[in-house]
Design an enzyme around this catalytic site. Structure first.
Site, PDB file in Angstrom:
ATOM      1  N   THR A   1      35.667  42.512  40.875  1.00 39.50           N
ATOM      2  CA  THR A   1      35.747  41.820  39.708  1.00 39.50           C
ATOM      3  C   THR A   1      36.684  40.850  39.825  1.00 39.50           C
ATOM      4  O   THR A   1      37.548  40.662  40.698  1.00 39.50           O
ATOM      5  CB  THR A   1      36.207  42.701  38.525  1.00 39.50           C
ATOM      6  OG1 THR A   1      36.860  41.839  37.370  1.00 39.50           O
ATOM      7  CG2 THR A   1      37.472  43.503  38.903  1.00 39.50           C
ATOM      8  N   ASP A   2      36.869  39.468  38.902  1.00 40.86           N
ATOM      9  CA  ASP A   2      37.686  38.404  39.224  1.00 40.86           C
ATOM     10  C   ASP A   2      38.981  38.782  38.557  1.00 40.86           C
ATOM     11  O   ASP A   2      39.948  38.003  38.614  1.00 40.86           O
ATOM     12  CB  ASP A   2      37.110  37.275  38.433  1.00 40.86           C
ATOM     13  CG  ASP A   2      36.896  37.548  37.008  1.00 40.86           C
ATOM     14  OD1 ASP A   2      36.847  38.543  36.504  1.00 40.86           O
ATOM     15  OD2 ASP A   2      36.374  36.318  36.425  1.00 40.86           O
ATOM     16  N   GLU A   3      39.016  40.032  37.851  1.00 41.99           N
ATOM     17  CA  GLU A   3      40.282  40.541  37.187  1.00 41.99           C
ATOM     18  C   GLU A   3      41.434  40.845  38.149  1.00 41.99           C
ATOM     19  O   GLU A   3      42.545  40.736  37.757  1.00 41.99           O
ATOM     20  CB  GLU A   3      40.086  41.679  36.263  1.00 41.99           C
ATOM     21  CG  GLU A   3      39.142  41.151  35.257  1.00 41.99           C
ATOM     22  CD  GLU A   3      38.968  42.364  34.031  1.00 41.99           C
ATOM     23  OE1 GLU A   3      39.922  43.154  33.631  1.00 41.99           O
ATOM     24  OE2 GLU A   3      37.779  42.211  33.309  1.00 41.99           O
TER      25      GLU A   3
ATOM     26  N   TYR B   1      43.070  48.793  35.130  1.00 45.74           N
ATOM     27  CA  TYR B   1      41.584  48.848  35.709  1.00 45.74           C
ATOM     28  C   TYR B   1      41.791  47.841  36.638  1.00 45.74           C
ATOM     29  O   TYR B   1      41.230  48.108  38.008  1.00 45.74           O
ATOM     30  CB  TYR B   1      40.752  48.295  34.512  1.00 45.74           C
ATOM     31  CG  TYR B   1      39.453  47.593  35.076  1.00 45.74           C
ATOM     32  CD1 TYR B   1      38.516  48.445  35.847  1.00 45.74           C
ATOM     33  CD2 TYR B   1      39.057  46.340  34.956  1.00 45.74           C
ATOM     34  CE1 TYR B   1      37.325  48.028  36.439  1.00 45.74           C
ATOM     35  CE2 TYR B   1      37.956  45.843  35.532  1.00 45.74           C
ATOM     36  CZ  TYR B   1      37.056  46.545  36.194  1.00 45.74           C
ATOM     37  OH  TYR B   1      35.842  45.936  36.716  1.00 45.74           O
TER      38      TYR B   1
ATOM     39  N   LYS C   1      40.857  48.318  41.019  1.00 48.08           N
ATOM     40  CA  LYS C   1      39.994  47.490  41.563  1.00 48.08           C
ATOM     41  C   LYS C   1      40.646  46.563  42.977  1.00 48.08           C
ATOM     42  O   LYS C   1      40.066  46.684  43.745  1.00 48.08           O
ATOM     43  CB  LYS C   1      39.093  46.398  40.644  1.00 48.08           C
ATOM     44  CG  LYS C   1      38.262  47.261  39.916  1.00 48.08           C
ATOM     45  CD  LYS C   1      37.144  48.054  40.354  1.00 48.08           C
ATOM     46  CE  LYS C   1      36.010  47.205  41.083  1.00 48.08           C
ATOM     47  NZ  LYS C   1      34.928  47.785  41.458  1.00 48.08           N
TER      48      LYS C   1
END
Ligand SMILES: NC(=O)c1ccc[n+]([C@@H]2O[C@H](COP(=O)([O-])OP(=O)(O)OC[C@H]3O[C@@H](n4cnc5c(N)ncnc54)[C@H](O)[C@@H]3O)[C@@H](O)[C@H]2O)c1
Length: 355
Positions: A132-134, A157, A161
């Site tokens: 993810t870009d998060e 989260y 990741k």
């Protein structure tokens, strides 16, 4: 090809499974079937003899080793994860177990399997990690995340990741495992579990329930239609350079409030006789998410330049398709809304403990 997809009963994983089956390949879906596994069987595709579901935990080393030995995949696409930021705030342990320990376990099994491959099978093998870009944290009003942006995850989260991305990189650098990693912005589309923003808003609006927008709705996200993501992933797996990471984005930034307003307008159009029109009246601002990242925006020039990928859907066309899908597929979401997830607020800290 025979592709081992982990998390193939989830939202993006099921789109990936459909993509490969439609293209004539074989898929083994390794999925624990958690609450989020809403699509364990690929619909509307003839897949006799080309699809197998293995119900297993990615963190279970024996089960994962057995699945590699039995199915002998040409490639792995790793999507299995705990994926909902709000749940990670109140229950981070599952995120550490699946996203970190699970990724480690899968990497070790893939390494043991890869080390015994030879010839063409060895040259072809890939481990594709879907992220993810998060992991990059939060942007201010300007700028975009590139593949060089330092990692600054802010939620349990995104931290889990980020850790999994680092493990994948290390297994490439240290053990020579042939890996590709992709980091994508927010996905939307059919079959997204109704705890996520877009389906939650559509289904609450259908019931005339409040549409809970966090804070002032000013947080900005970039949105990508899930089938466009699945195509980008297939390209990255087939043609991405080993050891590289590729950002994937939709080029469609919207504040959460703008996004929810668009959904309301689409529902007004689709449901001219609804007693809840205009649906914008249902918008309700609620207490913000702790640690809520302000803005994500993706620079995916590398993927577009090297692999020639372009999304097919605009946000307008993709949202219209998505609303239409939820209106036409009550049989998919009604059992979820009346059972495992009824639309309650997730991710609030007890006792007002806030930063
Ligand atoms: N949804 C997004 O907007 C988005 C954006 C970028 C990246 N991603 C990443 O893409 C992947 C898929 O996301 P999603 O939205 O489809 O998630 P999802 O929550 O819809 O599906 C996750 C799937 O993984 C399975 N799973 C969970 N724990 C497991 C375990 N321990 N062992 C085996 N299977 C397990 C679940 O049963 C489910 O089928 C995730 O890795 C996520 O981090 C998601």
């Amino acid at each position: 090809m025979k592709i081992l997809v982990t998390g193939g009963a989830g939202f993006i994983g099921s789109a990936v499974v459909r993509h490969w089956l439609q293209a004539g390949h074989e898929v083994v879906n390794l999925d624990k079937l958690t609450y989020a596994a809403a699509t364990p069987t690929p619909e509307g595709i003839e897949h006799a003899g080309r699809y197998a579901l293995e119900v297993a935990d990615v963190a279970d080393a024996d089960a994962v080793a057995r699945i590699f030995a039995q199915h002998r995949p040409d490639a792995v696409m790793h999507l299995a994860a705990e994926s909902h930021v709000d749940r990670s705030i109140t229950g981070p342990a599952d995120f550490i177990e699946t996203n970190l320990v699970g990724t480690f376990t899968l990497l070790e099994a893939a390494r043991a399997y890869f080390e015994k491959l030879s010839g063409e099978g060895r040259a072809r093998f890939r481990f594709h990690h879907i992220s993810t870009d998060e992991v990059y944290g939060s942007l201010g009003a300007q700028g975009h995340f590139t593949e060089e942006t330092p990692y600054r995850p802010n939620s349990p989260y995104s931290a889990s990741k980020a850790g999994s991305d680092h493990l994948v990189r290390a297994w490439h650098k240290t053990y020579g495992l042939p890996v590709v990693t992709t980091n994508c912005s927010n996905n939307y589309g059919p079959r997204q579990f109704p705890e996520k923003l877009i389906p939650l808003m559509i289904l609450n609006a259908l019931d005339g329930k409040p549409l809970p927008v966090y804070g002032q709705g000013a947080n900005v996200r970039d949105w990508l239609y899930v089938e466009d993501h699945a195509e980008a992933l297939a390209l990255a797996l087939s043609r991405g350079r080993l050891g590289e990471t590729y950002n994937i984005g939709g080029g469609e930034e919207r504040s959460n409030l703008e996004l929810v307003q668009s959904l309301c307008d689409l529902l007004d159009e689709a449901l001219p006789h609804s007693p809840h029109r205009p649906h914008r009246r249902l918008i309700a601002f609620v207490e913000d998410r702790p640690g809520h990242d302000l803005r994500y925006a993706i620079d995916d020039a590398k993927l577009r330049r090297e692999l020639g990928w372009r999304p097919k859907e605009t946000l307008a066309s993709g949202l219209a398709k998505t609303v239409a899908w939820y209106l036409q597929n009550r049989g998919w979401w009604e059992p979820i809304r009346s059972g495992v997830y009824r639309g309650e607020r997730l991710g609030r800290l007890a006792g007002g403990a806030r930063r």
